[in-house]
Design a protein around this motif. Sequence first.
Motif, short mmCIF file in Angstrom:
data_model
loop_
_atom_site.label_atom_id
_atom_site.label_comp_id
_atom_site.label_asym_id
_atom_site.label_seq_id
_atom_site.Cartn_x
_atom_site.Cartn_y
_atom_site.Cartn_z
N ALA A 1 2.76 7.88 -3.97
CA ALA A 1 2.79 7.13 -2.62
C ALA A 1 3.76 7.84 -1.49
CB ALA A 1 3.29 5.75 -2.68
N GLN A 2 4.87 8.27 -1.81
CA GLN A 2 5.69 8.91 -1.17
C GLN A 2 5.11 10.15 -0.61
OE1 GLN A 2 9.22 9.11 -3.92
NE2 GLN A 2 10.10 7.31 -2.88
N ALA A 3 4.50 10.90 -1.38
CA ALA A 3 3.64 12.02 -1.04
C ALA A 3 2.75 11.75 -0.05
CB ALA A 3 3.33 12.95 -2.05
N ALA A 4 1.77 10.81 -0.30
CA ALA A 4 0.83 10.29 0.58
C ALA A 4 1.32 9.99 1.79
CB ALA A 4 0.04 9.38 -0.03
N LEU A 5 2.47 9.21 2.02
CA LEU A 5 2.90 8.87 3.37
C LEU A 5 3.48 9.84 4.04
CD1 LEU A 5 4.96 5.54 1.92
CD2 LEU A 5 2.86 5.53 3.72
N ALA A 6 4.37 10.90 3.34
CA ALA A 6 4.54 12.08 3.94
C ALA A 6 3.48 12.88 4.54
CB ALA A 6 5.50 12.89 2.97
N ASP A 7 2.51 12.99 3.83
CA ASP A 7 1.25 13.68 4.41
C ASP A 7 0.90 13.00 5.61
OD1 ASP A 7 -0.71 16.12 4.08
OD2 ASP A 7 -1.97 14.30 3.54
N ALA A 8 0.72 11.58 5.53
CA ALA A 8 0.46 10.90 6.55
C ALA A 8 1.17 10.78 7.89
CB ALA A 8 -0.11 9.38 6.28
N GLY A 9 2.67 11.26 7.61
CA GLY A 9 3.53 11.24 8.91
C GLY A 9 3.90 9.64 9.08
N LEU A 10 3.75 8.85 7.91
CA LEU A 10 4.21 7.40 8.16
C LEU A 10 5.10 6.80 7.19
CD1 LEU A 10 0.43 6.31 7.86
CD2 LEU A 10 1.76 6.23 9.96
N ALA A 11 5.85 5.78 7.51
CA ALA A 11 6.78 5.17 6.82
C ALA A 11 6.14 4.24 5.84
CB ALA A 11 8.09 4.71 7.85
N ALA A 12 7.20 3.49 4.90
CA ALA A 12 6.41 2.63 4.05
C ALA A 12 6.18 1.19 4.94
CB ALA A 12 7.31 2.21 3.01
N ASP A 13 6.96 0.91 5.94
CA ASP A 13 6.69 -0.48 6.71
C ASP A 13 5.40 -0.19 7.74
OD1 ASP A 13 8.18 -2.10 5.25
OD2 ASP A 13 10.10 -1.63 6.48
N ASP A 14 4.98 1.08 7.94
CA ASP A 14 3.71 1.29 8.59
C ASP A 14 2.61 0.48 7.84
OD1 ASP A 14 4.91 2.60 10.72
OD2 ASP A 14 5.18 4.27 9.70
N ILE A 15 2.73 0.35 6.48
CA ILE A 15 1.84 0.03 5.70
C ILE A 15 1.46 -1.44 5.50
CG2 ILE A 15 0.48 0.25 3.22
CD1 ILE A 15 0.71 2.76 4.79
N ASP A 16 0.20 -2.06 5.84
CA ASP A 16 -0.14 -3.34 5.67
C ASP A 16 -0.51 -3.68 4.15
OD1 ASP A 16 0.11 -3.72 8.31
OD2 ASP A 16 -1.94 -2.72 8.51
N ALA A 17 -0.89 -3.00 3.20
CA ALA A 17 -1.15 -3.45 1.78
C ALA A 17 -1.18 -2.33 1.07
CB ALA A 17 -2.59 -4.15 2.12
N ILE A 18 -0.70 -2.58 -0.32
CA ILE A 18 -0.99 -1.56 -1.12
C ILE A 18 -1.87 -2.22 -2.24
CG2 ILE A 18 0.35 -0.62 -3.19
CD1 ILE A 18 2.79 -0.79 -1.46
N ILE A 19 -2.92 -1.29 -2.54
CA ILE A 19 -3.78 -1.46 -4.00
C ILE A 19 -3.46 -0.37 -4.96
CG2 ILE A 19 -6.07 -1.95 -4.63
CD1 ILE A 19 -6.84 -2.69 -1.87
N VAL A 20 -3.26 -0.95 -6.22
CA VAL A 20 -2.96 -0.02 -7.16
C VAL A 20 -4.06 -0.10 -8.50
CG1 VAL A 20 -1.48 0.86 -9.24
CG2 VAL A 20 -0.57 -0.05 -7.02
N ALA A 21 -4.70 0.93 -8.69
CA ALA A 21 -5.52 0.97 -9.86
C ALA A 21 -4.95 1.37 -11.07
CB ALA A 21 -6.74 1.84 -9.46
N THR A 22 -4.91 0.69 -11.85
CA THR A 22 -4.15 0.93 -13.15
C THR A 22 -4.77 0.17 -14.37
OG1 THR A 22 -2.17 1.39 -14.25
CG2 THR A 22 -2.22 -0.60 -12.91
N SER A 23 -4.80 0.78 -15.66
CA SER A 23 -4.79 -0.14 -16.59
C SER A 23 -3.60 -0.01 -17.71
CB SER A 23 -6.02 0.35 -17.77
OG SER A 23 -7.00 0.52 -17.02
N THR A 24 -2.54 0.40 -16.96
CA THR A 24 -1.12 0.81 -17.82
C THR A 24 -0.09 0.34 -17.20
OG1 THR A 24 -1.10 3.04 -17.05
CG2 THR A 24 -2.07 2.83 -19.26
#
Length: 323
Positions: A61-84
């Motif tokens: 997530a940190q890598a994706a935010l850096a690529d987008a030029g955004l900070a965590a508090d610029d995000i409204d929602a997080i969806i995580v796909a996981t079975s583990t």
Amino acid sequence: MTIRAVVKGVGHYLPERVVPNSEFEALIDTSDEWIRTRSGIERRHFAAEGQTTADLGTRAAQAALADAGLAADDIDAIIVATSTADLTFPSCATMIQAGLGMTRGFAFDVQAVCAGFAFALTNANALIISGQAARVLVIGAETFSRLMDWTDRGTCVLFGDGAGALVLEAQDGTGTTADRGILSTDLNSDGRHKDILYVDGGTSTGTTGHLRMEGKEVFRHAIEKLAETAHRALDKAGLDAGDVDWIVPHQANIRIIEGTARKMQVSMDRVIVTVQDHGNTSAASIPLALSVGKARGQIKPGDLIVTEAIGGGLAWGAVVLRW
């Protein structure tokens, strides 16, 4: 105007430990040649002791935010796909939210096994086009090495750990297929096939359990269902296979990837393949492949991409998006 969920940034993270096929030769009756021939896998990454699914997801997530030029508090929602997920509850997504230092918005998990990222993208798209969120961080993160039966050579050599993430952002589109962003989705499931791919643990047994798979049956369902869902998603968007620049499939097995491409009449030089380096990372495999494909210079702005995946459930689906 049409609201589109557009990819703003992408990133991934792989644990430091690389496990080549040769490492299994001392553990079980197998060989590098046997594994490569049947799966296309050459190596995979395993999480370190104490390294959790949320840890991997946070790094991606940190890598994706850096690529987008955004900070965590610029995000409204997080969806995580996981079975583990690390715990039965709370969700892995809320742990990643805390790990990112995000103090607003909401976070939740989606569980559709290897198809999880397609389901998560579809949910994120719905949040954005309905106006519930303007930016959504969509993560696939897995530590499947912790579900392996190390005496079962048919499964333990196939899986790896890792995480990938996309930032989706609401942008105005024209409502045509030329728009950037998610153009269509197609989701499916059929619980009658539960017994061909499952984990024999949970609240019913009081154990974590191990992954169990009837490989021939999974293979039989996979190619047909993956090609069908990809074609349905393309039809919904008003497109066909000839319009596709890249197929970014779930990276389970090279024979499934090749068989699906043939059934879709798409040449393998238009398929992003990472299974040789990562193994099957379940819900993490598509975002991992998207991130690697961009880093390699294969995926470029404006490219039309089809992602498709199938996993336990059975659950399967596809997403058509323009990068």
